[in-house]
Structures are given as C-alpha cells and as structure tokens.
Design a protein around this motif. Sequence first.
Motif, PDB file in Angstrom:
ATOM      1  N   GLN A  32       7.991  70.156  39.424  1.00 45.23           N
ATOM      2  CA  GLN A  32       7.463  69.823  40.272  1.00 45.23           C
ATOM      3  C   GLN A  32       7.283  68.496  41.278  1.00 45.23           C
ATOM      4  N   PHE A  33       6.462  69.199  42.354  1.00 43.72           N
ATOM      5  CA  PHE A  33       6.467  67.661  42.910  1.00 43.72           C
ATOM      6  C   PHE A  33       5.721  67.871  44.348  1.00 43.72           C
ATOM      7  N   PHE A  34       5.075  67.090  44.694  1.00 45.01           N
ATOM      8  CA  PHE A  34       4.324  66.540  45.786  1.00 45.01           C
ATOM      9  C   PHE A  34       5.259  66.074  46.952  1.00 45.01           C
ATOM     10  N   ILE A  35       5.148  66.724  48.007  1.00 47.66           N
ATOM     11  CA  ILE A  35       5.752  66.391  49.292  1.00 47.66           C
ATOM     12  C   ILE A  35       5.040  65.641  50.875  1.00 47.66           C
ATOM     13  N   ASN A  36       5.479  65.012  51.449  1.00 41.23           N
ATOM     14  CA  ASN A  36       4.949  64.546  52.217  1.00 41.23           C
ATOM     15  C   ASN A  36       6.012  64.871  53.695  1.00 41.23           C
ATOM     16  N   GLN A  37       6.238  65.262  54.706  1.00 45.35           N
ATOM     17  CA  GLN A  37       7.373  64.719  55.442  1.00 45.35           C
ATOM     18  C   GLN A  37       6.450  64.791  57.235  1.00 45.35           C
ATOM     19  N   TYR A  38       6.867  64.072  58.150  1.00 49.10           N
ATOM     20  CA  TYR A  38       6.442  63.668  59.467  1.00 49.10           C
ATOM     21  C   TYR A  38       7.333  64.751  60.609  1.00 49.10           C
ATOM     22  N   ALA A  39       6.527  65.083  61.048  1.00 45.50           N
ATOM     23  CA  ALA A  39       7.263  66.044  62.284  1.00 45.50           C
ATOM     24  C   ALA A  39       8.302  65.123  63.654  1.00 45.50           C
ATOM     25  N   ILE A  40       9.342  65.724  63.732  1.00 43.89           N
ATOM     26  CA  ILE A  40      10.471  64.664  64.853  1.00 43.89           C
ATOM     27  C   ILE A  40      10.984  65.770  65.337  1.00 43.89           C
ATOM     28  N   GLY A  41      11.200  65.389  66.113  1.00 43.77           N
ATOM     29  CA  GLY A  41      12.005  66.373  67.497  1.00 43.77           C
ATOM     30  C   GLY A  41      10.515  67.218  68.431  1.00 43.77           C
ATOM     31  N   ASP A  42      11.380  68.768  68.753  1.00 48.34           N
ATOM     32  CA  ASP A  42      10.550  69.561  69.485  1.00 48.34           C
ATOM     33  C   ASP A  42       9.389  70.118  68.641  1.00 48.34           C
ATOM     34  N   ILE A  43       8.955  69.870  67.860  1.00 46.10           N
ATOM     35  CA  ILE A  43       7.696  69.777  67.282  1.00 46.10           C
ATOM     36  C   ILE A  43       6.688  69.390  66.645  1.00 46.10           C
ATOM     37  N   GLN A  44       7.038  67.634  68.141  1.00 43.66           N
ATOM     38  CA  GLN A  44       6.102  66.600  67.846  1.00 43.66           C
ATOM     39  C   GLN A  44       4.828  67.262  68.535  1.00 43.66           C
ATOM     40  N   PRO A  45       5.062  67.999  70.034  1.00 42.39           N
ATOM     41  CA  PRO A  45       3.834  68.580  70.296  1.00 42.39           C
ATOM     42  C   PRO A  45       2.696  68.868  69.592  1.00 42.39           C
ATOM     43  N   PHE A  46       3.328  69.669  68.763  1.00 43.46           N
ATOM     44  CA  PHE A  46       2.870  71.129  67.863  1.00 43.46           C
ATOM     45  C   PHE A  46       1.763  69.714  66.436  1.00 43.46           C
ATOM     46  N   ALA A  47       2.444  69.696  66.050  1.00 46.81           N
ATOM     47  CA  ALA A  47       2.452  69.197  64.018  1.00 46.81           C
ATOM     48  C   ALA A  47       2.954  67.941  64.636  1.00 46.81           C
ATOM     49  N   THR A  48       1.957  66.722  63.639  1.00 44.54           N
ATOM     50  CA  THR A  48       2.103  65.805  63.266  1.00 44.54           C
ATOM     51  C   THR A  48       2.588  65.533  61.805  1.00 44.54           C
ATOM     52  N   TYR A  49       2.064  65.733  61.275  1.00 39.84           N
ATOM     53  CA  TYR A  49       2.886  65.189  59.431  1.00 39.84           C
ATOM     54  C   TYR A  49       2.386  66.553  58.217  1.00 39.84           C
ATOM     55  N   PHE A 187       9.485  62.940  52.318  1.00 42.58           N
ATOM     56  CA  PHE A 187      10.012  62.358  50.749  1.00 42.58           C
ATOM     57  C   PHE A 187       9.302  63.327  49.938  1.00 42.58           C
ATOM     58  N   LYS A 188      10.158  63.613  48.825  1.00 48.44           N
ATOM     59  CA  LYS A 188       9.074  64.552  47.326  1.00 48.44           C
ATOM     60  C   LYS A 188       9.134  63.442  46.468  1.00 48.44           C
ATOM     61  N   LEU A 189       7.899  63.477  45.983  1.00 48.51           N
ATOM     62  CA  LEU A 189       7.494  62.566  44.694  1.00 48.51           C
ATOM     63  C   LEU A 189       7.407  63.716  43.466  1.00 48.51           C
ATOM     64  N   GLY A 190       8.542  63.395  42.399  1.00 41.44           N
ATOM     65  CA  GLY A 190       8.043  64.515  41.129  1.00 41.44           C
ATOM     66  C   GLY A 190       8.714  64.477  39.794  1.00 41.44           C
ATOM     67  N   MET A 191       8.079  65.113  39.026  1.00 41.63           N
ATOM     68  CA  MET A 191       8.853  64.976  37.309  1.00 41.63           C
ATOM     69  C   MET A 191       9.681  66.547  37.321  1.00 41.63           C
ATOM     70  N   SER A 192      10.670  66.386  36.342  1.00 42.80           N
ATOM     71  CA  SER A 192      10.934  67.052  36.082  1.00 42.80           C
ATOM     72  C   SER A 192      11.474  67.302  34.365  1.00 42.80           C
ATOM     73  N   TYR A 193      11.527  68.596  33.671  1.00 39.11           N
ATOM     74  CA  TYR A 193      11.778  68.912  32.632  1.00 39.11           C
ATOM     75  C   TYR A 193      12.651  69.480  32.048  1.00 39.11           C
ATOM     76  N   GLY A 194      14.005  68.368  30.934  1.00 33.36           N
ATOM     77  CA  GLY A 194      15.408  69.376  30.716  1.00 33.36           C
ATOM     78  C   GLY A 194      15.439  70.056  30.095  1.00 33.36           C
ATOM     79  N   PHE A 195      15.739  71.112  29.680  1.00 30.97           N
ATOM     80  CA  PHE A 195      15.724  71.495  27.536  1.00 30.97           C
ATOM     81  C   PHE A 195      16.889  71.025  27.385  1.00 30.97           C
ATOM     82  N   PRO A 196      16.271  70.879  25.882  1.00 34.24           N
ATOM     83  CA  PRO A 196      17.742  70.286  25.310  1.00 34.24           C
ATOM     84  C   PRO A 196      19.144  71.490  25.633  1.00 34.24           C
ATOM     85  N   ASN A 197      20.128  70.772  25.584  1.00 34.23           N
ATOM     86  CA  ASN A 197      21.600  71.798  24.678  1.00 34.23           C
ATOM     87  C   ASN A 197      21.495  72.148  23.654  1.00 34.23           C
TER      88      ASN A 197
END
Length: 197
Positions: A32-49, A187-197
């Motif tokens: 799972q992760f936390f995500i934070n993104q910023y608008a660039i290009g054509d969507i900038q007039p309508f959205a910021t982050y 960016f995303k910031l998160g953690m994961s669990y890998g199941f044993p082989n």
Amino acid sequence: MKKIFIMCLIFSVCFSGAVAEQRNNPRIKVGQFFINQYAIGDIQPFATYSLGLGGYGHFYLPKDIPIVENIGFSVNAVWQNIKPAIGAIAAFNSTTLYGGIFYDFLLGTSGFSIQPEIGYGMAIHVYTTTQEALRKTDGVYVDQLINFSLRFDYSFPGFSRGNLEIALEPVYTIMPEQKAVVQFFGFKLGMSYGFPN
C-alpha cells in the motif's frame, strides 16, 4: 520506440547477470502507498494537486527461468482527491485501475533495488460543480491512462519469513483525451510485504 525498448531489454538482461540475486526475492508481494501528484499541462487551469491512497500486487515470473526471473507484473488500484484550481468545481475525485510490467534491478547484497515500471489502464473521474457554474457538468468520466514510475526500495529480509520493503517512487501519469492531454507528476511512498517462497 521499438529500438529504445529493445535496448532497455538487452541492458536489463546484461545488468541482471552482473548483479546476481543475493537476497530472498519473493514471487508475490502486496503493498500500500500514499500518493501525491501535481497537475501539469492542459489540466492545470482546473486542478492543482492530488492526495490519495493506493494498493498493489506484484507477481514475478518463475525463478527457474534465469533470464526473466526479475521481470514482474503488477495490478494497481489508486484513489485520489484532486484539489480544484477554480471555484466552479466543488469536488474532484479520481480512481485509477491499471496493470503494469516492471524489472527489478537488485543492487548486490545491499537490500536496495530499482524497479522501472510502465502501466496501462483506466481512470474514473467524478466531479461536481458549484451552483455558480455557468453549465452544470456533474458526472462520471472515464479516461485511459499510461503510468511511468521508477521505484526505489529497501528490503528487510527475514521479516516473518518473508520480506518487508519500504519504497519511494517518482510517478508520471498521462491521460490522452480527444482535445487535451491530462498529466500529473509526483511520488508514491509506501511499504510492501513479500510472501516467503
């Protein structure tokens, strides 16, 4: 584009031989992760982050095929609340669902790895306008999306017989539309669990 892909594949195979797998590399990981993104290009007039949460599963190809053992596939689900840039939009949310393919470059015995990934899927946007809006355009809209990311992670081997990983992942999302190209970078910031082989 094909030449770049072929060069990257050749580099991946050669590089994986140089940094042979030195750690327990689980075949299935969930995270799972936390995500934070910023608008660039054509969507900038309508959205910021945007701010949001997501989850994923990573599935590696079999270990008994050495050339492809570090190639994997992912499934991803992300929900984001997008901050509108204009007062006419009251609320703007987006849910993305996509699959991806990645390569896991293991950096020797350090526990660190780098995973470039490309994904393709869809984004479901839901937004409402304010009463002051000239045209009421509430509704649900669907876009296709292409996602590029570069994951940097560190693995803690032996955690409950599996692997616990923490990761930082720059991510660029592009959604081509008929008259515009919606783009987000963050960016995303998160953690994961890998199941044993």
